[in-house]
Design an enzyme around this catalytic site. Structure first.
Site, PDB file in Angstrom:
ATOM      1  N   HIS A 140       0.851  -1.183   0.000  1.00 36.58           N
ATOM      2  CA  HIS A 140       0.000   0.000   0.000  1.00 36.58           C
ATOM      3  C   HIS A 140       0.891   1.238   0.000  1.00 36.58           C
ATOM      4  O   HIS A 140       1.740   1.407   0.872  1.00 36.58           O
ATOM      5  CB  HIS A 140      -0.921   0.030   1.215  1.00 36.58           C
ATOM      6  CG  HIS A 140      -1.877   1.199   1.186  1.00 36.58           C
ATOM      7  ND1 HIS A 140      -3.104   1.137   0.547  1.00 36.58           N
ATOM      8  CD2 HIS A 140      -1.771   2.456   1.693  1.00 36.58           C
ATOM      9  CE1 HIS A 140      -3.712   2.309   0.678  1.00 36.58           C
ATOM     10  NE2 HIS A 140      -2.916   3.122   1.358  1.00 36.58           N
ATOM     11  N   CYS A 141       0.714   2.080  -0.989  1.00 38.74           N
ATOM     12  CA  CYS A 141       1.522   3.289  -1.129  1.00 38.74           C
ATOM     13  C   CYS A 141       0.771   4.460  -0.498  1.00 38.74           C
ATOM     14  O   CYS A 141      -0.311   4.839  -0.962  1.00 38.74           O
ATOM     15  CB  CYS A 141       1.816   3.575  -2.597  1.00 38.74           C
ATOM     16  SG  CYS A 141       2.855   5.017  -2.861  1.00 38.74           S
TER      17      CYS A 141
END
Length: 294
Positions: A140-141
């Site tokens: 997850h960025c």
């Protein structure tokens, strides 16, 4: 000039927008990243008179630099707004097309996610930030505000590539200005050196990230599978030197770049015979026939 990627920053309560998945504002993060890019470029125009003269004499040079800046920001927003490929959407697409063969393949080795109660095929993982199961979950960025998965991994790689090129070009312009013979006040040196130091750190991070994801693409792995391999049930009994989903470097690269007919591919686990073939040591004939690429 980098979109820092990763999970939450636990223990930093004075950064609630990053440490709290529910409290951080994606709009503020996007605004901060855009302002960071514009600040570096604006200071370059404000301080470097030679760069302005070069703009008047060779407009194509500055136009190319600004075009890269716009393309990088556009790629950022395109990637942040893209879907990583969610399991529930894939299941819906399979049900709509009544693909009984695909359903049998995907559900034979699936487990039920305890968080969203959907069948979770191999390579999928529930993202607690998005609160959905993501196909071929990578990570997850935070700065993108979305997951990197099957549906947008290619866009993410191109975004990192453009960020790396932009940071390298910007750093070069800053160094050329510091080495020029134009009279400069002492405080401008301090400001530009601090900015250049921060840019150098970001550039190093970007280069490592670009090389790392290029390696993942060539071996058909994800960050989650590489980091948490011993905790993933279907990878636990497979030797670490074996990449179970790899089809060879060339085929992996082709599937990553060109095979976009469906963003809801569910890759089955390799059979025992396929794993034995991957375990077979390389011979001279294998090297000559490019076995590792096919």
């Amino acid at each position: 000039m980098v979109a820092l990627c990763g999970g939450t920053l636990e223990g930093f309560s004075f950064f609630p927008c990053l440490s709290d998945p529910h409290g951080r504002s994606n709009f503020c993060l996007k605004l901060a990243l855009v302002m960071l890019h514009l600040t570096y470029v604006a200071l370059l125009f404000a301080f470097d008179k030679e760069f302005i003269q070069k703009t008047n004499q060779h407009a194509w040079y500055t136009a190319a630099y600004l075009l890269l800046l716009v393309a990088t920001l556009a790629q950022y927003f395109i990637t942040s707004g893209s879907s990583p490929g969610y399991v529930i959407d894939a299941m819906r697409a399979i049900n709509e097309t009544d693909a009984s063969g695909n359903r049998a393949t995907s559900t034979s080795t699936s487990v039920t996610c305890t968080y969203c109660n959907v069948m979770q095929p191999p390579r999928a993982k529930h993202c607690h930030d998005c609160d959905k199961c993501v196909l071929q979950f990578d990570h997850h960025c935070v700065w993108l505000g979305t997951c990197v998965g099957q549906g947008n991994h290619c866009r993410f790689w191109w975004y990192i590539c453009s960020e790396t090129a932009l940071s390298l070009w910007t750093g070069t312009l800053y160094i050329l200005y510091l080495k020029s013979h134009i009279p400069k006040p002492w405080w401008s040196y301090a400001v530009l050196i601090l900015l250049l130091a921060g840019l150098s750190i970001c550039l190093l991070f970007l280069l490592l990230l670009l090389l790392f994801h290029s390696y993942l693409i060539l071996t058909n792995q994800t960050t989650y599978e590489l980091v948490r391999r011993r905790r993933i049930l279907y990878l636990r009994n497979i030797p670490e030197r074996i990449f179970p989903f790899s089809k060879g470097a060339c085929r992996n690269l082709y599937d990553f770049c060109c095979a976009r007919s469906s963003m809801y591919r569910m890759e089955p686990l390799p059979t025992a015979q396929e794993l034995e073939e991957k375990l077979r040591p390389y011979t001279c004939s294998d090297v000559l026939s490019c076995r590792c690429c096919c």
